[in-house]
Design a protein around this motif. Sequence first.
Motif, mmCIF file in Angstrom:
data_model
loop_
_atom_site.group_PDB
_atom_site.id
_atom_site.type_symbol
_atom_site.label_atom_id
_atom_site.label_comp_id
_atom_site.label_asym_id
_atom_site.label_seq_id
_atom_site.Cartn_x
_atom_site.Cartn_y
_atom_site.Cartn_z
ATOM 1 N N ARG A 1 4.065 -3.385 -5.596
ATOM 2 C CA ARG A 1 2.795 -3.337 -5.410
ATOM 3 C C ARG A 1 1.574 -4.967 -5.309
ATOM 4 O O ARG A 1 1.290 -5.516 -4.004
ATOM 5 N N PRO B 1 1.840 4.614 -0.762
ATOM 6 C CA PRO B 1 1.957 5.310 -1.484
ATOM 7 C C PRO B 1 3.158 6.028 -2.398
ATOM 8 O O PRO B 1 4.370 5.789 -2.363
ATOM 9 N N TYR B 2 2.654 5.727 -3.508
ATOM 10 C CA TYR B 2 3.617 6.566 -5.056
ATOM 11 C C TYR B 2 4.193 5.881 -5.654
ATOM 12 O O TYR B 2 5.406 5.475 -6.156
ATOM 13 N N GLU B 3 4.228 4.459 -5.050
ATOM 14 C CA GLU B 3 5.211 2.907 -5.736
ATOM 15 C C GLU B 3 4.717 2.337 -6.774
ATOM 16 O O GLU B 3 3.479 2.404 -6.923
ATOM 17 N N ALA B 4 6.249 2.997 -7.793
ATOM 18 C CA ALA B 4 4.900 2.665 -9.419
ATOM 19 C C ALA B 4 5.970 0.998 -9.925
ATOM 20 O O ALA B 4 5.380 0.590 -10.982
ATOM 21 N N HIS B 5 6.749 0.454 -8.814
ATOM 22 C CA HIS B 5 7.090 -0.787 -9.754
ATOM 23 C C HIS B 5 5.556 -2.566 -9.219
ATOM 24 O O HIS B 5 5.444 -1.875 -7.816
ATOM 25 N N TRP C 1 0.769 -1.654 -0.193
ATOM 26 C CA TRP C 1 0.311 -0.059 0.222
ATOM 27 C C TRP C 1 0.476 0.922 0.152
ATOM 28 O O TRP C 1 0.055 1.983 0.075
#
Length: 247
Positions: A135, A127-131, A125
Amino acid sequence: MSLSHLAPIPNLLNAKRVLCIQPHPDDMDIACGGTLAVLADRGAHITYLTVTDGGAGSPLRRDENELANVRKHEQLEAGRYIGVQEYIWLSYRDADYLPGQQLQHEFIRAIRQVRPDTVVTIDGWLPYEAHPAHRNVGLSAAAAVLFSAMGNIGNSHELQPHGVQCIAFGFTARPNTFVDVTNTWQRKMAAIRAHESQFPDHTWPFFEHYFEAKAAQHGPAAGGEKGEALKVFAPIHLHCNVDAENM
Ligand SMILES: [Zn+2]
């Protein structure tokens, strides 16, 4: 009676049998290697489950299988510093999309095989984890902790259901647990350095300063010079819990 008394946050330092679920070789060492080394020193048995082969982890075009082989050996070397005793390699192709439900089944199976009291993974969760692998693995590991105790869920019916007591997320923006890693810091840094393909010499000064600064930031809350921050829950906190974010 307060909510924290009804359903307390488990004490991570009580972990005796730990299953670490990471997307790539290196994630656990970076996220919470100092904490895992503390647990190993306290007698915990530590298993690393690595989902992908890490074959995409390069800015250069290079042979995926060769890189995957390099990264496996780097993780084995790093694990010696942390105190990892067992490894499970799912060897999904790093460059591919990871199907979430399939991962859940893989993790449920691993939990029922390893039978840990504690699962450590990364915060899906964040926030802003792009990978997407980060996720998907974090969220699927949390779902597997919820489901591994339920006998009708999972495709591994020859294995008995198993209830995990504690789940800990590294790479979290909402920590509720800080571990003093002053005494294991050098081992953590040696473990990270063992992932040579990910931290070539010219990049190391930046990363070394970054990791040192984060550890110093969490030191006071951990009660030492250097700290690591994690989000720790019992399975009961993982479902229909409107307070989980702020616990
Ligand atoms: Zn990763």
